[in-house]
Design an enzyme around this catalytic site. Structure first.
Site, PDB file in Angstrom:
ATOM      1  N   ARG A  84      11.147   3.834   3.854  1.00 17.43           N
ATOM      2  CA  ARG A  84      10.719   2.827   4.839  1.00 17.43           C
ATOM      3  C   ARG A  84      11.941   2.001   5.196  1.00 17.43           C
ATOM      4  O   ARG A  84      12.696   1.579   4.307  1.00 17.43           O
ATOM      5  CB  ARG A  84       9.617   1.920   4.288  1.00 17.43           C
ATOM      6  N   ARG A 136       0.796  -1.225   0.000  1.00 18.83           N
ATOM      7  CA  ARG A 136       0.000   0.000   0.000  1.00 18.83           C
ATOM      8  C   ARG A 136       0.831   1.279   0.000  1.00 18.83           C
ATOM      9  O   ARG A 136       0.613   2.177  -0.818  1.00 18.83           O
ATOM     10  CB  ARG A 136      -0.929   0.053   1.222  1.00 18.83           C
ATOM     11  N   THR A 137       1.767   1.386   0.937  1.00 16.98           N
ATOM     12  CA  THR A 137       2.462   2.665   1.103  1.00 16.98           C
ATOM     13  C   THR A 137       3.290   2.975  -0.137  1.00 16.98           C
ATOM     14  O   THR A 137       3.231   4.089  -0.678  1.00 16.98           O
ATOM     15  CB  THR A 137       3.355   2.618   2.362  1.00 16.98           C
ATOM     16  N   HIS A 185       4.529   5.738  11.699  1.00 15.32           N
ATOM     17  CA  HIS A 185       4.078   5.632  10.304  1.00 15.32           C
ATOM     18  C   HIS A 185       3.106   6.794  10.097  1.00 15.32           C
ATOM     19  O   HIS A 185       1.902   6.614   9.991  1.00 15.32           O
ATOM     20  CB  HIS A 185       3.395   4.280  10.114  1.00 15.32           C
ATOM     21  N   LYS A 198      26.033  -4.033  -0.563  1.00 15.21           N
ATOM     22  CA  LYS A 198      27.503  -4.025  -0.656  1.00 15.21           C
ATOM     23  C   LYS A 198      28.122  -3.359   0.564  1.00 15.21           C
ATOM     24  O   LYS A 198      29.327  -3.110   0.600  1.00 15.21           O
ATOM     25  CB  LYS A 198      27.935  -3.254  -1.912  1.00 15.21           C
TER      26      LYS A 198
HETATM   27  N1   CP Z   1      -0.466  -0.057   5.787  1.00 17.58           N
HETATM   28  C1   CP Z   1       0.766  -0.329   5.294  1.00 17.58           C
HETATM   29  O1   CP Z   1       1.772   0.291   5.674  1.00 17.58           O
HETATM   30  O2   CP Z   1       0.784  -1.294   4.341  1.00 17.58           O
HETATM   31  P1   CP Z   1       2.065  -1.750   3.515  1.00 17.58           P
HETATM   32  O3   CP Z   1       3.019  -2.396   4.498  1.00 17.58           O
HETATM   33  O4   CP Z   1       1.558  -2.694   2.479  1.00 17.58           O
HETATM   34  O5   CP Z   1       2.689  -0.517   2.936  1.00 17.58           O
END
Ligand code: CP
Length: 305
Positions: free
Chosen positions: A103, A53-54, A131, A82
Site C-alpha cells: 500500500r 483492515r487490509t 484497491h 533515509k
Molecule cells: N477498507 C480498507 O482499505 O481499510 P483499511 O484502510 O483499514 O485497510
C-alpha cells in the site's frame, strides 16, 4: 496445464476478467484454514500508508494458511525515511519473500513494484487509484447477501473523486450485465471523467447530489478522503456532506437491500444504522479473510487440482 494464477500480480481490477473474478469468489467460498497450504512461504506486507483492515486481514489470511508475514506498517520505520527509492526497496524485498503486498500513497506505485519484483505483487491501495482486493471482497459481500452480481442497482455515495474503492468497484461492475449505477456526491467530489468514460456503454450511470436511496439494491457509502485534498479549505466545504440516518434507510430501502462501506467510517453512516438489517459493512470487512486467503492461495499455489 499452465496455471492462469500462479505467479500473477494483482495491481488493477482492470487486469481481471469476469471469469477471473468469479474464480476468486468461488475459491473464497470454499477455502478453509490449512496450516500446511503456505508452509515455508513468506509474504512481505509493505504499508507506506495507514491501514487496519487490509493489513491485518492479509496477515491473518497468511497465518491461517500456515505462512509467515514480514514487513512494516509505515514508511517512516523503513529505509524510505533515509531516502531509499521504492524500486530499491522492492528490489531487495523480492529476495526475502514469496509475494509482496503493498500500500502506497502514490498512484502507480504498485505497478512499479510489480515491474521490479519477480514474485507476485498485490496492490493493497495506491493513492486514489485502485484497491482491487477490496473490490473482490465487496463483490463477495454483494453476491453473499443479494445472491447475484448481474442486474443490480448500486448507489455510490460520498467521495467519488478520491475514493479508490469506488473506482475499482465501478470498473469491476463493467464485467457484469444490466448494472445501474447512481453516483451520489457533492459537485467537487464527482467521479473523474476518465473513469466515467470507462463505464460508458457498459453500465448505465446517473450522477446526482441528492441522497436518494429509493430502488437501490446496494448502497456503497464512502468516507471523504481528507488526506487526499490538496487544499484543506476544500475539504472543510464538503466534510459531513452526507450522513446516512436510520430514518432514511427505513423509509427508502427495502429490507433486502444492503449498505456497504469499505471502512474506516468517520461520520457518513450514523451509528444508529448499525443495528438495521441492511447494515452489512462489518460483515463485509470479515469477508476480507476468505477473499485474501483465496488470492494468496491462487497466486502462490495456483488453482486447486
Ligand atoms: N477498507 C480498507 O482499505 O481499510 P483499511 O484502510 O483499514 O485497510
Amino acid at each position: 496445464m499452465q496455471s492462469r494464477w500462479l505467479g500473477r500480480d494483482i495491481i488493477s481490477i482492470r487486469d481481471l476478467s469476469r471469469d477471473d473474478i468469479e474464480s476468486v469468489l468461488l475459491e473464497a467460498k470454499e477455502i478453509r484454514p490449512n496450516p500446511d497450504a503456505l508452509r515455508g512461504k513468506v509474504v512481505a506486507s509493505l504499508f507506506f500508508e495507514p491501514s487496519t483492515r487490509t493489513q491485518l486481514s492479509f496477515g491473518s489470511a497468511v497465518e491461517r494458511l500456515g505462512g509467515q508475514v514480514i514487513g512494516f506498517s509505515s514508511g517512516d520505520v523503513s529505509s524510505k525515511a533515509k531516502g531509499e527509492t521504492l524500486s530499491d526497496t522492492i528490489g531487495v524485498v523480492k529476495g526475502y519473500a514469496d509475494a509482496i503486498v503493498i500500500r502506497h500513497p502514490k498512484e502507480g506505485s504498485a505497478r512499479l513494484a510489480a515491474d521490479v519484483a519477480d514474485v507476485p505483487v498485490i496492490n493493497a491501495g495506491d493513492g486514489a487509484n485502485q484497491h482491487p482486493t477490496q473490490t473482490l471482497l465487496d463483490l463477495y459481500s454483494i453476491e453473499k447477501y443479494i445472491g447475484r452480481l448481474d442486474g443490480l442497482s448500486i448507489g455510490m455515495v460520498g467521495d467519488l473523486r478520491y475514493g479508490r474503492t469506488v473506482h475499482s468497484l465501478a470498473t469491476a461492475l463493467t464485467r457484469f450485465k444490466k448494472i445501474k449505477l447512481r453516483l451520489i456526491s457533492p459537485p467537487i467530489l464527482k467521479f473523474p471523467a476518465s473513469h466515467l468514460d470507462e463505464l460508458r456503454g457498459l453500465v448505465e450511470f446517473h450522477e446526482q447530489e441528492e441522497l436518494d436511496l429509493r430502488g437501490l439494491d446496494v448502497v456503497y457509502v464512502t468516507r471523504i478522503q481528507k488526506e487526499r485534498f490538496p487544499d484543506i479549505e476544500e475539504y472543510e466545504k464538503v466534510k459531513g456532506a452526507y450522513v446516512l440516518r436510520a430514518k432514511s434507510v427505513e423509509e427508502q430501502l427495502s429490507a433486502k437491500s444492503i449498505i456497504l462501506h469499505p471502512l474506516p467510517r468517520v461520520d457518513e453512516i450514523h451509528t444508529e444504522v448499525d443495528s438495521l438489517p441492511q447494515a452489512k459493512y462489518f460483515e463485509q470487512a470479515e469477508g476480507g479473510i476468505p477473499v485474501r486467503m483465496a488470492i494468496l492461495k491462487l497466486l502462490l499455489l495456483g488453482e486447486s487440482k
